[in-house]
Design a protein around this motif. Structure first.
Motif, PDB file in Angstrom:
ATOM      1  N   LEU A 224       0.935  -1.509   0.057  1.00  0.00           N
ATOM      2  CA  LEU A 224      -0.092   0.038   0.020  1.00  0.00           C
ATOM      3  C   LEU A 224       0.754   0.986  -0.387  1.00  0.00           C
ATOM      4  O   LEU A 224       0.189   1.972  -0.590  1.00  0.00           O
ATOM      5  CB  LEU A 224      -1.071  -0.192   1.386  1.00  0.00           C
TER       6      LEU A 224
ATOM      7  N   ARG B 128       0.943   4.162  -2.777  1.00  0.00           N
ATOM      8  CA  ARG B 128       0.948   6.127  -2.557  1.00  0.00           C
ATOM      9  C   ARG B 128       1.458   6.635  -2.798  1.00  0.00           C
ATOM     10  O   ARG B 128       1.790   7.861  -3.194  1.00  0.00           O
ATOM     11  CB  ARG B 128       1.354   6.135  -0.321  1.00  0.00           C
TER      12      ARG B 128
ATOM     13  N   LEU C  68      -3.462  -1.986  -7.690  1.00  0.00           N
ATOM     14  CA  LEU C  68      -4.192  -2.193  -6.169  1.00  0.00           C
ATOM     15  C   LEU C  68      -5.048  -3.164  -6.760  1.00  0.00           C
ATOM     16  O   LEU C  68      -5.436  -3.650  -5.680  1.00  0.00           O
ATOM     17  CB  LEU C  68      -4.993  -0.449  -7.452  1.00  0.00           C
TER      18      LEU C  68
ATOM     19  N   LEU D  35     -10.138   0.598  -0.901  1.00  0.00           N
ATOM     20  CA  LEU D  35     -10.245   0.028  -1.778  1.00  0.00           C
ATOM     21  C   LEU D  35     -10.949   0.163  -2.622  1.00  0.00           C
ATOM     22  O   LEU D  35      -9.892   0.358  -4.167  1.00  0.00           O
ATOM     23  CB  LEU D  35      -9.041  -1.174  -1.587  1.00  0.00           C
TER      24      LEU D  35
ATOM     25  N   ALA E 238     -10.901   3.701  -3.782  1.00  0.00           N
ATOM     26  CA  ALA E 238      -9.409   4.047  -4.818  1.00  0.00           C
ATOM     27  C   ALA E 238      -9.535   3.233  -5.845  1.00  0.00           C
ATOM     28  O   ALA E 238      -9.685   4.485  -6.392  1.00  0.00           O
ATOM     29  CB  ALA E 238      -8.496   3.473  -3.313  1.00  0.00           C
TER      30      ALA E 238
ATOM     31  N   GLU F  52      -7.595   7.821  -0.036  1.00  0.00           N
ATOM     32  CA  GLU F  52      -8.376   6.585   0.786  1.00  0.00           C
ATOM     33  C   GLU F  52      -7.224   5.659   0.763  1.00  0.00           C
ATOM     34  O   GLU F  52      -7.588   4.522   1.812  1.00  0.00           O
ATOM     35  CB  GLU F  52      -9.397   6.444  -0.747  1.00  0.00           C
ATOM     36  N   LEU F  53      -6.073   5.792   0.055  1.00  0.00           N
ATOM     37  CA  LEU F  53      -4.941   4.661   0.271  1.00  0.00           C
ATOM     38  C   LEU F  53      -4.377   4.647   1.415  1.00  0.00           C
ATOM     39  O   LEU F  53      -3.629   4.804   1.807  1.00  0.00           O
ATOM     40  CB  LEU F  53      -3.697   5.097  -0.546  1.00  0.00           C
TER      41      LEU F  53
ATOM     42  N   GLN G   3      -4.284   2.698   5.196  1.00  0.00           N
ATOM     43  CA  GLN G   3      -2.806   2.341   5.145  1.00  0.00           C
ATOM     44  C   GLN G   3      -3.013   2.449   6.754  1.00  0.00           C
ATOM     45  O   GLN G   3      -2.834   1.738   7.999  1.00  0.00           O
ATOM     46  CB  GLN G   3      -1.438   3.173   4.945  1.00  0.00           C
TER      47      GLN G   3
END
Length: 470
Positions: free
Chosen positions: A178, A182, A208, A418, A421, A438-439, A443
């Motif tokens: 992740l 990012r 993703l 996710l 995202a 969103e990422l 996290q």
């Protein structure tokens, strides 16, 4: 780190009661002076030494093993002293009192207290310090308590794997993937004038998608691990004399509940935890559900408690008496109970129809549900398998790790972030800032599991459930 985390602590590290051996543990900084007072000599690190534990007047409180661990090579990451004595509660309390007394005494060499501020540890504080000093992460710390509380062999083995870091490695793998994604998105936001399409060249969509698949895999394992830890609550409900107590006894393999032909024999809740393929099942026998004449005040209380248990169940076994099926008053009462069950329970709670007394029924009838005999054991194995299936249990693998409901909920949030995202990524440049957010949120949810990001009140809730010596 709070001020209390700097204070030295002491506690009995073994279970309450009498035993062959009991342990008193001290954790803090610079314990050498305290060790001299208690043991009459210095100790070689990580080497057990048999000696007397001295009281203030020099007389021995007990004889046992003393072990010294020097920071950072200890469970807590601080200096640690363990005194292994005979496991009588009075002896151990005397040792704790002596530790506190010796800590307040003045060291003749320094003119200062031997260990200023030593206090009795709070529940879980040794494990909390191990977490704060980066000896273990939060998931591993929780696994300590889960290993102690494990009610089945499968749960104990899974907790041991979590303590060894198996679950944490899965979470760290997700987090690293992740973070990499990012970085790509942030680079695109930071350098919009660049002609190179960072996301497309780096296969951001593929990354993703693979991350979403990996999250679902770990989520599936976490659900299984949470089931091993928590088990499921199964309530047996039905009219009086349907055989609820007999079914509890049959599932438990013991005479736990009184069984008589008298209606209303069971007046209160009877509970027993059993295991099926390592999964704990908390099976609850309740008072027979009925209304009308003949129901006294005590039985009414039992019926009210039965409905209270039903409303908090993970699954309900609605027990029917095959020998009374076809009787108008019995069928009418069963229909009324069925209506109330389905109106008062959420759709997620399964109501399993179980037709009891198959051995005594005049005719075998085809009905929805399971036919069984609590008296002979016929159909019990099929019932056990259906309960496991309803709980979502899959055959445990060797790699299964223990998990908690908060871990499952955190992974659900990761999955949801996710998914959002993914929608933003499809919109390309228009929504890249929303994609990055969103990422980031995903996290943060992962970090909550291992403790890289967590609120102080969350730590307090987790460690307060530990026993004192951990």
């Amino acid at each position: 780190m709070l001020a209390r985390h700097q204070e030295p602590i002491v506690a009995i590290a073994t279970a309450p009661g009498r035993g062959a051996v009991g342990i008193v543990r001290v954790s803090g900084r610079k314990l050498s002076s305290l060790i001299e007072a208690l043991c009459g000599r210095s100790l070689k690190p990580r080497e057990a030494t048999y000696l007397p534990f001295a009281d203030a007047d020099g007389s021995p409180i007990d004889h046992g093993l003393a072990l010294s661990f020097v920071a950072p090579h200890s469970f807590t990451g601080e200096d640690v002293l363990e005194l292994q004595a005979h496991g009588g509660p009075v002896v151990l309390q005397l040792l704790v009192a002596r530790c506190l007394q010796a800590a307040a005494e003045m060291d003749t060499a320094t003119g200062q207290p031997r260990l200023a501020g030593l206090r009795v540890a709070q529940p879980g504080e040794f494990s909390e310090r191990a977490f704060l000093n980066d000896k273990i992460d939060l998931a591993q710390a929780e696994a300590i308590a889960d290993l102690i509380d494990a009610s089945t062999e499968a749960a104990a083995r899974s907790a041991s794997r979590s303590l060894a870091g198996d679950f944490s490695k899965e979470i760290h793998g997700l987090r690293d993937a992740l973070i990499h994604l990012r970085m790509l998105v942030e680079a695109t936001l930071d350098f919009p004038e660049e002609e190179i399409d960072f996301l497309q060249k780096a296969d951001a969509q593929g990354q993703l998608n693979r991350l979403q698949t990996a999250v679902m895999t770990v989520l599936g394992k976490a659900r299984q691990g949470a089931l091993l830890r928590e088990g499921i609550k199964v309530v047996i409900a039905g009219q009086p004399n349907a055989g609820k107590s007999s079914l509890l006894n049959a599932l438990a393999g013991a005479e736990l509940a009184i069984v008589t032909p008298i209606a209303g024999t069971t007046r209160d809740v009877v509970q027993q935890t059993i295991q099926i393929e390592g999964v704990p099942l908390h099976v609850i026998d309740t008072a027979g559900l009925r209304e009308g004449e003949g129901v006294d005040e005590v039985e009414q209380i039992g019926i009210a408690r039965a409905w209270g248990q039903i409303e908090n169940a993970d699954a309900v076994l609605f027990l029917h008496d095959l020998t009374r099926v076809g009787q108008a008053d019995y069928d009418s009462a069963d229909a009324e109970i069925s209506t109330r069950l389905h109106s008062r329970l959420p759709a997620s709670v399964a109501v399993i129809d179980v037709w009891n007394k198959a051995d005594a029924a005049p005719v075998s009838l085809e009905r929805t549900g399971l036919n069984l005999s609590a008296r002979t054991g016929e159909g019990l194995q099929a019932l056990r398998q259906q309960l496991l299936q309803q709980a979502g249990w899959q055959q445990a693998s060797e790699g299964l790790f223990i998990a908690r409901e908060r871990h499952v909920q955190a992974l659900h949030r990761v999955r949801e972030h996710l998914e959002v995202a993914d929608a933003h990524l499809a919109a390309q440049a228009q929504n890249l800032d929303l994609l990055a957010e969103e990422l980031r949120l995903g996290q943060n949810a992962l970090n909550e599991i291992t403790g890289e990001f967590s609120a102080d009140d969350l730590l307090g809730v987790i460690f307060s459930s530990f026993c004192i010596g951990k």
